[in-house]
Design an enzyme around this catalytic site. Structure first.
Site, short mmCIF file in Angstrom:
data_model
loop_
_atom_site.label_atom_id
_atom_site.label_comp_id
_atom_site.label_asym_id
_atom_site.label_seq_id
_atom_site.Cartn_x
_atom_site.Cartn_y
_atom_site.Cartn_z
N GLU A 131 0.64 -1.18 0.07
CA GLU A 131 0.17 -0.20 -0.02
C GLU A 131 0.83 1.16 -0.10
OE1 GLU A 131 -2.96 0.43 2.95
OE2 GLU A 131 -2.74 2.38 2.94
N CYS A 196 -8.07 3.41 7.94
CA CYS A 196 -9.43 2.98 7.59
C CYS A 196 -10.43 2.86 8.64
CB CYS A 196 -9.28 1.74 6.79
SG CYS A 196 -10.46 1.10 6.12
N SER A 269 -7.89 -9.54 7.30
CA SER A 269 -7.40 -10.36 6.27
C SER A 269 -7.69 -11.86 6.65
CB SER A 269 -6.02 -10.04 5.75
OG SER A 269 -5.29 -9.85 7.07
S1 SF4 Z 1 -11.69 -1.63 3.76
FE1 SF4 Z 1 -10.05 -3.07 4.11
S2 SF4 Z 1 -8.75 -3.07 2.42
FE2 SF4 Z 1 -9.88 -1.44 2.25
S3 SF4 Z 1 -8.44 0.27 3.29
FE3 SF4 Z 1 -9.86 -0.70 4.82
S4 SF4 Z 1 -8.88 -2.36 5.99
FE4 SF4 Z 1 -7.86 -1.79 3.74
#
Ligand code: SF4
Length: 286
Positions: A131, A196, A269
């Site tokens: 990322e 996030c 994950s």
């Molecule tokens: S939704 Fe999941 S993949 Fe997307 S930024 Fe948030 S933690 Fe990462």
């Protein structure tokens, strides 16, 4: 009898789920699918997809692919990766998470403005993480990546600073870093908590879950940044929290003294099937 409960709030976030569902769909339709690096930082899930035919490649191998579809995972990619796929004449299935895409866009715009005032764009994240590489790519490779307090000396304190965080970073850690930078700088800095909400929103729920059980078994990939943050949240409230990456990691002695329940939880994950496998193993040991 000791109860084993799986946390209903744990498991894939929507970004990871979307990418995995796309991979499953493409593989079941018989497509040749290539993914650069692990689709998710969970070895067991990556292995499941590999067995279904998913090819894991590195950028160095792209020119060897004659046809097929390259899947961009939820972590996102720098602009150079898009050019590489186009130049190789391959199809692209872009599964970059919408949250990451938005962050890439914000960083791109901020970098453009900072360039005009000789400013510095700082990313609080893990150097070399997929990322972060994608985010650095929005700044022509000129972003400063810092992983911890010790690295703030990479910043020139006489120039403007704007900070963003990798989506899985701990916002409290970001705040400590910002305060430290501000203590060394005359003017305040611009900073954005861009962790996030799928990560931060889980922390209070996970803590509530971890408090309810005698023992917590957290299931996550060793390379997952998100797993580290969420496991730390469990440890904050339950000292009998243990990290495992597969069912066979679970040790019988962890449950000595457990009276009523064991909780199983995981990262954004972690697939549900893996938490179920771990729960079964725990039940067989109790
Ligand atoms: S939704 Fe999941 S993949 Fe997307 S930024 Fe948030 S933690 Fe990462």
């Amino acid at each position: 009898m000791i109860k084993v409960e799986i946390d209903t709030h744990s498991g894939f976030c929507f970004g990871v789920r979307k990418a995995i569902e796309a991979a499953d769909r493409m593989l079941s339709n018989g497509n040749d699918v290539y993914c650069v690096g692990d689709i998710v930082h969970n070895d067991a899930e990556a292995e499941r997809l590999r067995k279904l035919g998913m090819n894991i490649i590195s950028y160095n191998n792209i020119e060897e692919i004659k046809e097929g579809t390259v899947l961009f995972r939820a972590h996102g990619e720098p602009p150079a990766s898009y050019r590489l796929i186009t130049n190789a004449g391959l199809k692209l299935q872009d599964e970059t998470c919408p949250v990451v895409l938005k962050l890439q866009d914000r960083i791109k715009k901020a970098y453009k403005q900072l360039k005009e005032i000789n400013g510095q764009l700082v990313i609080f994240g893990k150097r070399g993480h997929a990322e972060v590489i994608g985010l650095e790519g929005q700044c022509e490779g000129n972003a400063i990546v810092i992983e911890n307090e010790a690295e703030i000396d990479l910043i020139d304190f006489n120039r403007p600073v704007e900070i963003f965080s990798q989506t899985t970073k701990d916002p409290k850690h970001l705040k400590r870093i910002v305060e430290l930078i501000e203590s060394r700088k005359e003017e305040s800095i611009t900073w954005h908590n861009t962790t996030c909400k799928q990560v931060t929103g889980r922390v209070p729920k996970l803590k509530a879950f971890a408090k309810q059980h005698d023992v917590i078994i957290f299931v996550g990939g060793k390379k997952s940044s998100n797993a580290k943050v969420l496991f730390a949240a469990c440890c904050d409230v339950n000292t009998k929290s243990y990290f495992v990456s597969e069912a066979s990691d679970v040790m019988e002695e962890w449950f000595v003294g457990a009276k009523s329940s064991v909780g199983v939880c995981g990262a954004t994950s972690t697939p549900l099937w893996q938490m179920e496998e771990v729960a079964q193993r725990i039940s067989s040991l109790l």
